[in-house]
Design a protein around this motif. Sequence first.
Motif, PDB file in Angstrom:
ATOM      1  N   GLY A 102       0.820  -1.213   0.000  1.00 52.02           N
ATOM      2  CA  GLY A 102       0.000   0.000   0.000  1.00 52.02           C
ATOM      3  C   GLY A 102       0.850   1.258   0.000  1.00 52.02           C
ATOM      4  N   ASN A 103       1.801   1.338   0.912  1.00 49.80           N
ATOM      5  CA  ASN A 103       2.666   2.517   0.975  1.00 49.80           C
ATOM      6  C   ASN A 103       3.592   2.608  -0.232  1.00 49.80           C
ATOM      7  OD1 ASN A 103       1.755   3.843   3.261  1.00 49.80           O
ATOM      8  ND2 ASN A 103       3.024   2.634   4.633  1.00 49.80           N
ATOM      9  N   LEU A 104       4.061   1.486  -0.731  1.00 48.30           N
ATOM     10  CA  LEU A 104       4.898   1.499  -1.927  1.00 48.30           C
ATOM     11  C   LEU A 104       4.121   2.021  -3.134  1.00 48.30           C
ATOM     12  CD1 LEU A 104       6.781  -1.900  -1.501  1.00 48.30           C
ATOM     13  CD2 LEU A 104       7.787   0.400  -1.374  1.00 48.30           C
ATOM     14  N   MET A 105       2.852   1.612  -3.251  1.00 47.66           N
ATOM     15  CA  MET A 105       2.012   2.079  -4.361  1.00 47.66           C
ATOM     16  C   MET A 105       1.744   3.579  -4.232  1.00 47.66           C
ATOM     17  SD  MET A 105       0.509   1.417  -7.167  1.00 47.66           S
ATOM     18  CE  MET A 105       0.147  -0.296  -7.328  1.00 47.66           C
ATOM     19  N   HIS A 106       1.427   4.031  -3.018  1.00 46.57           N
ATOM     20  CA  HIS A 106       1.193   5.464  -2.817  1.00 46.57           C
ATOM     21  C   HIS A 106       2.432   6.276  -3.161  1.00 46.57           C
ATOM     22  CE1 HIS A 106      -2.608   5.449  -0.065  1.00 46.57           C
ATOM     23  NE2 HIS A 106      -2.786   4.804  -1.185  1.00 46.57           N
ATOM     24  N   SER A 107       3.581   5.800  -2.772  1.00 44.77           N
ATOM     25  CA  SER A 107       4.834   6.489  -3.078  1.00 44.77           C
ATOM     26  C   SER A 107       5.046   6.571  -4.589  1.00 44.77           C
ATOM     27  CB  SER A 107       5.994   5.759  -2.408  1.00 44.77           C
ATOM     28  OG  SER A 107       7.208   6.368  -2.723  1.00 44.77           O
ATOM     29  N   ALA A 108       4.781   5.482  -5.283  1.00 48.87           N
ATOM     30  CA  ALA A 108       4.939   5.464  -6.745  1.00 48.87           C
ATOM     31  C   ALA A 108       3.944   6.417  -7.414  1.00 48.87           C
ATOM     32  CB  ALA A 108       4.756   4.044  -7.277  1.00 48.87           C
ATOM     33  N   MET A 109       2.712   6.439  -6.928  1.00 39.97           N
ATOM     34  CA  MET A 109       1.699   7.322  -7.524  1.00 39.97           C
ATOM     35  C   MET A 109       2.041   8.791  -7.267  1.00 39.97           C
ATOM     36  SD  MET A 109      -1.901   5.174  -7.059  1.00 39.97           S
ATOM     37  CE  MET A 109      -2.203   5.779  -5.447  1.00 39.97           C
ATOM     38  N   ARG A 110       2.570   9.088  -6.087  1.00 40.33           N
ATOM     39  CA  ARG A 110       2.974  10.467  -5.799  1.00 40.33           C
ATOM     40  C   ARG A 110       4.177  10.854  -6.662  1.00 40.33           C
ATOM     41  NH1 ARG A 110       0.785   8.995  -0.505  1.00 40.33           N
ATOM     42  NH2 ARG A 110      -0.929  10.449  -0.133  1.00 40.33           N
ATOM     43  N   GLY A 111       5.052   9.898  -6.936  1.00 37.70           N
ATOM     44  CA  GLY A 111       6.168  10.141  -7.848  1.00 37.70           C
ATOM     45  C   GLY A 111       5.680  10.441  -9.254  1.00 37.70           C
ATOM     46  N   LEU A 112       4.622   9.772  -9.672  1.00 37.74           N
ATOM     47  CA  LEU A 112       4.030  10.034 -10.984  1.00 37.74           C
ATOM     48  C   LEU A 112       3.496  11.465 -11.032  1.00 37.74           C
ATOM     49  CD1 LEU A 112       1.854   7.799 -13.126  1.00 37.74           C
ATOM     50  CD2 LEU A 112       0.934   9.987 -12.453  1.00 37.74           C
ATOM     51  N   ILE A 113       2.792  11.892  -9.978  1.00 36.18           N
ATOM     52  CA  ILE A 113       2.267  13.264  -9.927  1.00 36.18           C
ATOM     53  C   ILE A 113       3.421  14.256 -10.003  1.00 36.18           C
ATOM     54  CG2 ILE A 113       1.115  14.966  -8.448  1.00 36.18           C
ATOM     55  CD1 ILE A 113      -0.635  12.620  -7.397  1.00 36.18           C
ATOM     56  N   ARG A 114       4.469  13.988  -9.265  1.00 36.69           N
ATOM     57  CA  ARG A 114       5.637  14.881  -9.284  1.00 36.69           C
ATOM     58  C   ARG A 114       6.217  14.978 -10.701  1.00 36.69           C
ATOM     59  NH1 ARG A 114      11.435  14.084  -6.249  1.00 36.69           N
ATOM     60  NH2 ARG A 114      12.380  15.929  -7.156  1.00 36.69           N
ATOM     61  N   PRO A 132       1.798  19.601  -0.108  1.00 35.68           N
ATOM     62  CA  PRO A 132       2.675  18.428   0.022  1.00 35.68           C
ATOM     63  C   PRO A 132       2.055  17.240  -0.718  1.00 35.68           C
ATOM     64  CG  PRO A 132       2.072  19.333   2.177  1.00 35.68           C
ATOM     65  CD  PRO A 132       1.212  19.986   1.162  1.00 35.68           C
ATOM     66  N   TYR A 133       2.876  16.418  -1.318  1.00 36.27           N
ATOM     67  CA  TYR A 133       2.348  15.240  -2.014  1.00 36.27           C
ATOM     68  C   TYR A 133       1.574  14.344  -1.054  1.00 36.27           C
ATOM     69  CZ  TYR A 133       5.696  16.759  -5.535  1.00 36.27           C
ATOM     70  OH  TYR A 133       6.401  17.513  -6.439  1.00 36.27           O
ATOM     71  N   ASP A 134       2.016  14.265   0.198  1.00 31.69           N
ATOM     72  CA  ASP A 134       1.323  13.443   1.193  1.00 31.69           C
ATOM     73  C   ASP A 134      -0.066  13.967   1.532  1.00 31.69           C
ATOM     74  OD1 ASP A 134       3.437  11.714   1.355  1.00 31.69           O
ATOM     75  OD2 ASP A 134       4.238  12.533   3.233  1.00 31.69           O
ATOM     76  N   ALA A 135      -0.346  15.235   1.203  1.00 30.51           N
ATOM     77  CA  ALA A 135      -1.662  15.816   1.492  1.00 30.51           C
ATOM     78  C   ALA A 135      -2.658  15.554   0.362  1.00 30.51           C
ATOM     79  CB  ALA A 135      -1.538  17.320   1.726  1.00 30.51           C
ATOM     80  N   ILE A 136      -2.186  15.103  -0.796  1.00 30.49           N
ATOM     81  CA  ILE A 136      -3.059  14.902  -1.953  1.00 30.49           C
ATOM     82  C   ILE A 136      -3.963  13.697  -1.720  1.00 30.49           C
ATOM     83  CG2 ILE A 136      -3.155  14.344  -4.419  1.00 30.49           C
ATOM     84  CD1 ILE A 136      -0.551  15.927  -4.740  1.00 30.49           C
ATOM     85  N   LYS A 137      -5.267  13.909  -1.935  1.00 28.43           N
ATOM     86  CA  LYS A 137      -6.256  12.837  -1.808  1.00 28.43           C
ATOM     87  C   LYS A 137      -6.666  12.313  -3.179  1.00 28.43           C
ATOM     88  CE  LYS A 137      -8.199  14.106   2.617  1.00 28.43           C
ATOM     89  NZ  LYS A 137      -9.438  14.075   3.366  1.00 28.43           N
ATOM     90  N   GLY A 154      -7.213   9.243 -13.340  1.00 26.62           N
ATOM     91  CA  GLY A 154      -7.379   9.684 -11.967  1.00 26.62           C
ATOM     92  C   GLY A 154      -6.678   8.777 -10.978  1.00 26.62           C
ATOM     93  N   LEU A 155      -6.184   9.394  -9.926  1.00 27.07           N
ATOM     94  CA  LEU A 155      -5.579   8.669  -8.810  1.00 27.07           C
ATOM     95  C   LEU A 155      -6.321   9.054  -7.543  1.00 27.07           C
ATOM     96  CD1 LEU A 155      -1.792   9.317  -9.524  1.00 27.07           C
ATOM     97  CD2 LEU A 155      -3.063   7.223  -9.990  1.00 27.07           C
ATOM     98  N   ARG A 156      -6.544   8.083  -6.689  1.00 30.17           N
ATOM     99  CA  ARG A 156      -7.178   8.343  -5.403  1.00 30.17           C
ATOM    100  C   ARG A 156      -6.350   7.668  -4.320  1.00 30.17           C
ATOM    101  NH1 ARG A 156     -13.348   7.125  -3.495  1.00 30.17           N
ATOM    102  NH2 ARG A 156     -12.970   7.647  -1.328  1.00 30.17           N
ATOM    103  N   PHE A 157      -6.004   8.441  -3.313  1.00 33.75           N
ATOM    104  CA  PHE A 157      -5.187   7.932  -2.215  1.00 33.75           C
ATOM    105  C   PHE A 157      -6.098   7.610  -1.044  1.00 33.75           C
ATOM    106  CE2 PHE A 157      -2.487  10.524  -4.821  1.00 33.75           C
ATOM    107  CZ  PHE A 157      -1.346   9.756  -4.941  1.00 33.75           C
ATOM    108  N   GLU A 158      -6.068   6.362  -0.633  1.00 33.92           N
ATOM    109  CA  GLU A 158      -6.859   5.924   0.517  1.00 33.92           C
ATOM    110  C   GLU A 158      -6.004   6.025   1.768  1.00 33.92           C
ATOM    111  OE1 GLU A 158     -10.100   5.047   0.429  1.00 33.92           O
ATOM    112  OE2 GLU A 158     -10.038   5.546  -1.698  1.00 33.92           O
TER     113      GLU A 158
END
Length: 158
Positions: A8-20, A96-101, A111-115
């Motif tokens: 889960g955290n690895l996927m979120h990190s990868a998705m935030r990297g994509l946004i960046r 912050p990328y961590d704040a993105i929902k 679209g990406l959605r962060f749970e």
Amino acid sequence: MSREIDYGNLMHSAMRGLIRSVLEGVAKDGLPGNHHFFITFDTSHPDAELADWLSDRYPGEMTVVMQHWFDNLNVGEDGFAITLNFGDAPEPLYIPYDAIKTFVDPSVEFGLRFESPDDDDMDDVAEDGLDDDIEIEVQEEAAEKKEADVVSLDSFRK
């Protein structure tokens, strides 16, 4: 050391990297074509920076649109700064990328959605109007595009 892989955290990190990466391209070259973004973020995140009147008006989360007018896009390691127009009043934000929902580009139905552990259920409708229908439609469209008719070249030979 953990005995399990935290997918889960690895996927979120990868998705935030994509946004960046996407935002770095926009900062360098501007928004291509009809691309535009709806970005929903947690306004109460400790590292989020926004005007007091915006945090008062949007105490939990806020959706911003990057489309026709934005300025000072600065993409960093942990988040991005941008100036957006709110009723003819330019306001600087730091997200912050961590704040993105959610991160949605409706021009290409992406679209990406962060749970988070606080989220009840993926089927709940988000309060900001961006709901799971967007994510479901994107997934359905992607599935439809993956299905292709395979045509044998032999049928075209004489």
